[in-house]
Write an enzyme that holds these catalytic residues in place. Structure first.
Site, PDB file in Angstrom:
ATOM      1  N   HIS A 305       0.897  -1.113  -0.118  1.00 48.51           N
ATOM      2  CA  HIS A 305      -0.061   0.080  -0.027  1.00 48.51           C
ATOM      3  C   HIS A 305       1.054   1.239   0.042  1.00 48.51           C
ATOM      4  O   HIS A 305       1.976   1.327   0.861  1.00 48.51           O
ATOM      5  CB  HIS A 305      -0.815  -0.079   1.327  1.00 48.51           C
ATOM      6  CG  HIS A 305      -1.697   1.053   1.275  1.00 48.51           C
ATOM      7  ND1 HIS A 305      -3.002   1.504   0.606  1.00 48.51           N
ATOM      8  CD2 HIS A 305      -1.676   2.465   1.816  1.00 48.51           C
ATOM      9  CE1 HIS A 305      -3.401   2.668   0.741  1.00 48.51           C
ATOM     10  NE2 HIS A 305      -2.621   3.188   1.780  1.00 48.51           N
ATOM     11  N   SER A 306       0.603   2.126  -0.809  1.00 46.74           N
ATOM     12  CA  SER A 306       1.228   3.581  -0.889  1.00 46.74           C
ATOM     13  C   SER A 306       2.854   3.295  -0.752  1.00 46.74           C
ATOM     14  O   SER A 306       3.289   2.792  -1.664  1.00 46.74           O
ATOM     15  CB  SER A 306       0.593   4.428   0.377  1.00 46.74           C
ATOM     16  OG  SER A 306       1.112   5.561   0.412  1.00 46.74           O
ATOM     17  N   TYR A 307       3.331   3.918  -0.151  1.00 48.11           N
ATOM     18  CA  TYR A 307       4.888   4.015  -0.080  1.00 48.11           C
ATOM     19  C   TYR A 307       5.558   2.649  -0.214  1.00 48.11           C
ATOM     20  O   TYR A 307       6.505   2.535  -0.415  1.00 48.11           O
ATOM     21  CB  TYR A 307       5.425   4.909   1.132  1.00 48.11           C
ATOM     22  CG  TYR A 307       7.157   5.072   1.055  1.00 48.11           C
ATOM     23  CD1 TYR A 307       7.292   6.097   0.393  1.00 48.11           C
ATOM     24  CD2 TYR A 307       7.749   4.412   1.635  1.00 48.11           C
ATOM     25  CE1 TYR A 307       8.572   6.618   0.511  1.00 48.11           C
ATOM     26  CE2 TYR A 307       9.087   4.716   1.586  1.00 48.11           C
ATOM     27  CZ  TYR A 307       9.683   5.775   1.052  1.00 48.11           C
ATOM     28  OH  TYR A 307      10.898   6.091   0.969  1.00 48.11           O
ATOM     29  N   GLY A 309       4.945   0.252  -1.780  1.00 46.46           N
ATOM     30  CA  GLY A 309       5.195  -0.086  -3.119  1.00 46.46           C
ATOM     31  C   GLY A 309       6.247   0.261  -3.900  1.00 46.46           C
ATOM     32  O   GLY A 309       6.726  -0.475  -4.748  1.00 46.46           O
ATOM     33  N   HIS A 348      -7.454   7.690  -0.972  1.00 42.12           N
ATOM     34  CA  HIS A 348      -6.200   6.718  -1.091  1.00 42.12           C
ATOM     35  C   HIS A 348      -6.238   5.768   0.049  1.00 42.12           C
ATOM     36  O   HIS A 348      -5.621   4.627  -0.349  1.00 42.12           O
ATOM     37  CB  HIS A 348      -5.087   7.739  -0.856  1.00 42.12           C
ATOM     38  CG  HIS A 348      -3.855   7.077  -0.778  1.00 42.12           C
ATOM     39  ND1 HIS A 348      -2.972   6.543  -1.901  1.00 42.12           N
ATOM     40  CD2 HIS A 348      -2.969   6.830   0.080  1.00 42.12           C
ATOM     41  CE1 HIS A 348      -1.918   6.021  -1.386  1.00 42.12           C
ATOM     42  NE2 HIS A 348      -2.028   6.115  -0.099  1.00 42.12           N
TER      43      HIS A 348
END
Length: 390
Positions: A305-307, A309, A348
């Protein structure tokens, strides 16, 4: 409640009254002194200097309650109900951030204290409900050094078929969480990785849950360390002396205000980083080298998720992004990373939860479409894209 509101109003009024009264007293004294000779003028100058130091906003400030909070959910008078929603024990209402009016800092500290309890609560769920084991990092850590940890299923390294690796984003979240705000304001399903873990176990996956934000431990500085940090400046002596003079004057002002407000002095701390896990990127690499690459699984899947990745952006993947389009609708990308589709939400923090069914469908289709039955040697790409280059 009415008595509390009345008390707050009276207290605020008292501070305003005291501030105005002190100001008027000084003004009257100045008017009297200005009529005198040289000695009186010196006193006037001194009073003017004093007046310039008085900040009415500070004088009118309400006392901030102590930054001391419960260390259990029950202490906060909240519990998770059968739907995984955080609710007040007595009223059944959702969590209220503005518990005290006009005290944002105190409310924020209260929220953070609750968040720490939530983190420990999720850890317990990972072990008790998901039956994961806690594994200490570094694997060869000495007893006295700082440590981190991850969570793994019993078959994470021995499952010959499938392994699922979960990685959260940056910020305050820890292992097993997607978003603290969702856990507190929505429910455990949308805010934690627990639905992913349970579904993975049901479908025969081994599971590894990373903890990329657990990078250091925080310890209180000793008096000697505090003094050393203030004395270790490379500034010129004249500039340093001027700064010290300003600091002394500032301290006098704080002492002057002490009888009007209740400043809470927070402890000075220092961070001691965890070996080979001092950043999310280091943590991901460490877990890959010591666990993921050693697993027996023929197929390894990542949900990041988010950072989270960034460390795996070069792998063959699908990116579910926040979008107003329907779930799985193709979304045009400006970066040549991997195919992007809509997660079916514009929020998000909800993308991992909303795309939950599509992600497992993607995994199943990837396995079915695999042409080769030969297991490649798991390696890390040496030309990974660095965050600074993005």
């Amino acid at each position: 409640m009415e008595q509390l509101i009345l008390e707050i109003v009276l207290r605020r009024s008292m501070y305003i009254y005291l501030g105005i009264l002190n100001l008027l007293t000084v003004c009257v004294m100045m008017a009297q002194l200005q009529q005198g000779g040289p000695d009186e003028k010196e006193k006037t100058t001194a009073l003017k200097d004093l007046l310039s130091r008085i900040d009415l906003d500070e004088l009118m400030k309400k006392d901030e309650p102590p930054l001391e909070f419960p260390d259990t959910l029950e202490g906060f008078e909240y519990l998770f109900n059968e739907k995984g929603q955080l609710r007040h024990i007595k009223t059944g209402e959702p969590f209220v951030f503005n518990y005290r009016e006009d005290l944002h800092r105190w409310n924020q500290k209260r929220y953070e204290a609750l968040g720490e309890i939530i983190t420990k609560y999720v850890y317990e769920l990972l072990q008790k409900e998901c039956h994961l084991k806690k594994v200490t990092l570094p694997v060869d850590a000495a007893e006295s050094e700082p440590k981190s940890f991850i969570f793994m299923s019993e078959d994470a390294l021995t499952n010959p078929d499938k392994l699922l690796v979960l990685i959260h984003g940056n910020g305050v979240v820890r292992a097993g969480q997607w978003a603290r705000r969702l856990i507190i304001n929505e429910d455990l399903d949308s805010g934690t990785q627990i639905p992913y873990i349970k579904r993975a176990v049901e479908e025969g996956y081994g599971v590894i849950v990373l903890n990329p934000n657990e990078n250091y431990i925080e310890v209180e500085k000793t008096k000697a360390q505090v003094q050393l940090s203030s004395d270790s400046s490379d500034e010129p002596a004249e500039k340093r002396e001027r700064k010290e003079k300003i600091q002394k004057e500032t301290k006098k002002r704080r002492d002057f205000y002490e009888k009007y407000r209740n400043p809470q002095k927070e402890k000075e701390t220092m961070q001691i980083y965890i070996r080979d896990n001092g950043s999310p990127e280091e943590h991901a690499i460490y877990v890959w080298d010591h666990f993921i690459s050693q697993s027996a699984a023929e197929n390894v899947f990542f949900v990041a998720h988010s950072y989270g990745g960034l460390a795996f952006v070069e792998l063959n993947c699908c990116n579910w992004v926040s979008s107003s389009e329907a779930l799985d609708t193709s979304v045009e990308s400006m970066l040549p990373d991997c195919p992007r589709v809509s997660a079916g939400t514009e929020r998000h923090e909800l993308t991992s939860w909303k795309s939950f069914p599509s992600i497992f469908k993607f995994f199943s289709e990837a396995v079915e479409a695999k042409n080769s039955s030969v297991k490649p040697t798991p390696t890390r790409r040496s030309n990974r894209i660095k965050y600074e280059d993005l």
